[in-house]
Scaffold this active site. Sequence first.
Site, PDB file in Angstrom:
ATOM      1  N   ASP A  61       0.872  -1.174   0.000  1.00 32.49           N
ATOM      2  CA  ASP A  61       0.000   0.000   0.000  1.00 32.49           C
ATOM      3  C   ASP A  61       0.905   1.218   0.000  1.00 32.49           C
ATOM      4  O   ASP A  61       1.720   1.380   0.912  1.00 32.49           O
ATOM      5  CB  ASP A  61      -0.874   0.035   1.254  1.00 32.49           C
ATOM      6  CG  ASP A  61      -2.007  -0.980   1.198  1.00 32.49           C
ATOM      7  OD1 ASP A  61      -2.228  -1.556   0.124  1.00 32.49           O
ATOM      8  OD2 ASP A  61      -2.664  -1.197   2.227  1.00 32.49           O
ATOM      9  N   ASP A 108     -13.917  -4.627  -2.512  1.00 34.07           N
ATOM     10  CA  ASP A 108     -13.826  -4.466  -1.053  1.00 34.07           C
ATOM     11  C   ASP A 108     -15.206  -4.716  -0.468  1.00 34.07           C
ATOM     12  O   ASP A 108     -16.175  -4.036  -0.840  1.00 34.07           O
ATOM     13  CB  ASP A 108     -13.384  -3.039  -0.692  1.00 34.07           C
ATOM     14  CG  ASP A 108     -11.959  -2.745  -1.153  1.00 34.07           C
ATOM     15  OD1 ASP A 108     -11.200  -3.704  -1.405  1.00 34.07           O
ATOM     16  OD2 ASP A 108     -11.605  -1.551  -1.267  1.00 34.07           O
TER      17      ASP A 108
END
Length: 251
Positions: free
Chosen positions: A10, A129
């Site tokens: 990330d 997600d």
Amino acid sequence: MVKKIIPCLDVKDGRVVKGIQFVQLRDAGDPAELAVFYDKEGADELVFLDISASVEGRETMIDVVKKTAAQISIPLIVGGGIRTVDNMQQLLEAGASKISINTTAISNPSVITEGAKTFGSNKIIVAIDVKWSKDEQEWFVYTHGGQKKTDWKAVDWAKEVEKLGAGEILLTSMDRDGEKDGYDIAITKLVKDAVSIPVTASGGAGNVEHILAAFTEANADAALAASIFHFKETSVREVKNYVRERGVDVK
């Protein structure tokens, strides 16, 4: 089918960060350096996610992708803030092997089809997600870095993205993200059973047993992890040896 182990980087402002349920970020290093390390460790692919992109409206940093891709031999998947086929092209030209889209896939589904037609389905991953709704007893899809709930149920959206031309699904349980309590096996298995394209389990890996469960219980094609690798709690090599000894086919 050979299963894959995929570390996820990330990236925010050119640094690798890790959080819990998409917030509380802490620094975890330089993306290119970490990428080289994982390549040597035997990772099958790497995911590079610009988490500042869709939240803060930034384009993914092409330079970091160039720098990273130039130093590794394994496929680099890039996501975050990709809104158009032109954005995809820029990243693929910079060295990305595959593109991952999430918020854009929901707001403009034709981008999935366009991307698949232009570059091939194998280059297009849709990241999904999901979060469990107690009230509705259902998993729903979220966008904008997990900030906005949509009306899409997880399994329905997974089937839809396959129809639209996505080549893979990257499924993240937001409830489990960064918690290290294990992947959400239930939703991973439901999505895997509903589609014929590869599904990567993501969100919640805390140890080697969790990764084994993603393969043996949910039948995931790949397992993605971040914290346990970045903070050296285990290694890609250890994970591969562990699952291989228990009958899972890995490279």
